[in-house]
Each structure stands twice: as C-alpha cells, then as structure tokens.
Design an enzyme around this catalytic site. Structure first.
Site, PDB file in Angstrom:
ATOM      1  N   ARG A  71      -4.288  -4.328   6.891  1.00  0.00           N
ATOM      2  CA  ARG A  71      -2.825  -4.200   6.916  1.00  0.00           C
ATOM      3  C   ARG A  71      -2.286  -3.058   6.062  1.00  0.00           C
ATOM      4  O   ARG A  71      -1.107  -2.716   6.186  1.00  0.00           O
ATOM      5  CB  ARG A  71      -2.189  -5.512   6.438  1.00  0.00           C
ATOM      6  CG  ARG A  71      -2.574  -5.875   5.011  1.00  0.00           C
ATOM      7  CD  ARG A  71      -2.269  -7.330   4.659  1.00  0.00           C
ATOM      8  NE  ARG A  71      -2.668  -7.608   3.282  1.00  0.00           N
ATOM      9  CZ  ARG A  71      -3.907  -7.884   2.903  1.00  0.00           C
ATOM     10  NH1 ARG A  71      -4.887  -7.920   3.803  1.00  0.00           N
ATOM     11  NH2 ARG A  71      -4.193  -8.112   1.643  1.00  0.00           N
ATOM     12  N   ASN A 129       4.267 -10.882  -5.570  1.00  0.00           N
ATOM     13  CA  ASN A 129       4.185 -11.690  -6.775  1.00  0.00           C
ATOM     14  C   ASN A 129       5.584 -12.073  -7.249  1.00  0.00           C
ATOM     15  O   ASN A 129       6.407 -11.208  -7.564  1.00  0.00           O
ATOM     16  CB  ASN A 129       3.454 -10.868  -7.853  1.00  0.00           C
ATOM     17  CG  ASN A 129       3.261 -11.623  -9.135  1.00  0.00           C
ATOM     18  OD1 ASN A 129       4.214 -12.157  -9.706  1.00  0.00           O
ATOM     19  ND2 ASN A 129       2.034 -11.671  -9.602  1.00  0.00           N
ATOM     20  N   CYS A 187      -0.552 -13.405  -0.091  1.00  0.00           N
ATOM     21  CA  CYS A 187      -1.383 -13.339   1.109  1.00  0.00           C
ATOM     22  C   CYS A 187      -2.856 -13.551   0.785  1.00  0.00           C
ATOM     23  O   CYS A 187      -3.662 -13.790   1.668  1.00  0.00           O
ATOM     24  CB  CYS A 187      -1.150 -12.042   1.861  1.00  0.00           C
ATOM     25  SG  CYS A 187      -1.391 -10.585   0.880  1.00  0.00           S
TER      26      CYS A 187
END
Ligand SMILES: [Zn+2]
Length: 254
Positions: A71, A129, A187
């Site tokens: 990604r 985060n 993730c």
C-alpha cells in the site's frame, strides 16, 4: 514570478479558473509537514510534490518493511530496511527537483512537533497512531497551524480538517476525546485495503492544495467518511461540543 519551465510543468492546474498563477505562487511559497509516510503519506506527499509545494517536511522514524509494499506506493522492493523519510525524499526529489524537501527520520513526539510546527504553514496527519494524532492536534491548535487529518482501517476511511488560524476553531479532541481507554488500533493489527489509503491520502492532498490556494474545503470542521465497499462518501457535520482546550482558550500557555 513563475519561471517559463514551471509555467509548463504546472500548466494543467494553472489553467484552471479556480487556480491560476496566483494560486501557483501560493503553493510555491508554502511549507507543508507530512507526519507519517505510510499508506496515506505516500500518495499525499506525491501529489504535493507534483503540485509544486515549495517546501515539504517529511517525518517518519520507520524503516521500510516487506509488508508495507502492499500500500505504500512511494517505495520499491529494493528499499526494504531503508528509512522511509530518506527514500521518500529521494523519490519525491526525482518527481520534482525544484522544491525543497527536508526529511526527518524521527517519530513525531509532542516535544519535537512543538519545535517544528511553527516552521510550516500546514500539517498533514498521515499517522496510524491515536496518541500522535492527539499530539499533532494540541501542537497545531496552540501554534495556530492548520491541520488535515486522515485515517483508514479496513475498508473505511476518515478525513477532517481544522484551520486553527481562525478564532474559535474546534479541534480533533472536541470530537474524539483524548482518553486513556482509546484503543491504539492500527493496520498492523486490523488490516487495510491499499487503494482506500490511496483515495483518502489523495483527498488529503487535495484539501491541502485547496487550503493553500485559498479555496473552500469539504472537510473543514466536517468528518468525511469514505466506505471503500460501496464507494460512498458521507459527511458528518461536527456538533457544538468543545473540549477543555477549546472551551478555555485562555488556559493554553502561549
Ligand atoms: Zn477542542
């Protein structure tokens, strides 16, 4: 003054009636910090560099891992184990050698952000985060630096902007309280579909270009929620609740 070469490089956006040469000059004199060079930061920084943002501050303390390549579109397989900030600076410099790129191989702590946020005109929060997001929010609010925040988990993304140059602007904490119980779910633990990060990260750069060019934003004080499964965007206007930091602006140390 825009050089002849830059007039060609940026011609497709300069010719837009919403932009023009005046907006291009604003982009050229803008300094933008991108915190987090992962799935959101990669497309966001690519579009900002391509658009001719004059100075990009790239902040990420991580090195590239194999599992990032699904990604994080700035990086290639031969970059594994290299610091993302340095590789990103190199890649973006190849896209546009006419802008200044300052890489920081650094996890953005609140202290570090307090020192550096005053050197930029806009911050993009591309982290995964929650704790850093709250720190970015506090620092930008105190320094009156606008911020564009995004996150994606699974098939679902969020985008919201706050322009702290305006008096009385709400902030991230007004809507997402900074509580101890808040889960640090990213993730690494929950999974994420790559193109959703591309869409939301691109939307983040779009909002950045519009803010710097003086155009209205679709995410200002408004939570834009993207569902990758249906391709729906929903907008949630944020209510009137204010966090302690916004309710009592005098309490903020200056
Ligand atoms: Zn607030």
């Amino acid at each position: 003054m825009i050089s002849h070469k830059d007039r060609i490089r940026y011609s497709r956006q300069i010719m837009l009636p919403q932009m023009g040469e005046a907006a291009q000059e604003k982009l050229a004199s803008a300094r933008v910090m991108v915190v987090g060079l992962g799935g959101l930061g990669c497309p966001a920084a690519l579009y900002l560099a391509s658009a001719g943002i004059g100075e990009l501050h790239l902040v990420d303390g991580d090195t590239l891992a194999l599992s990032n390549l699904q990604r994080q579109i700035l990086y290639k397989s031969n970059h594994i184990h290299k610091p993302k900030a340095l590789v990103a600076a190199q890649q973006l410099g190849a896209v546009n050698p006419h802008i200044r790129i300052l890489p920081y191989v650094k996890k953005a702590s609140e202290a570090w952000l307090s020192e550096h946020a005053s050197r930029v005109d806009l911050v993009l929060d591309c982290t995964d985060n929650q704790r850093i997001r709250q720190s970015i929010n506090r620092v930008c609010r105190e320094m009156a630096v606008p911020v564009i925040m995004a996150s994606v988990q699974g098939f679902s993304g969020q985008l919201v902007s706050f322009d702290f140059r305006r008096k009385g602007s709400p902030c991230y904490t007004c809507f997402f309280p900074d509580t101890e119980q808040e889960r640090v779910d990213n993730c690494e633990t929950s999974g994420v579909i790559g193109p959703a990060l591309g869409i939301v990260g691109s939307a983040q750069s779009l909002e950045a270009i519009k803010l710097l060019a003086g155009l209205p934003l679709g995410s200002l004080d408004t939570l834009q929620v993207f569902e990758a499964e249906t391709l729906d965007w929903r907008r949630l206007s944020l209510g009137k609740e204010r966090c302690a930091g916004c309710a009592e602006p005098m309490a903020i140390a200056r």
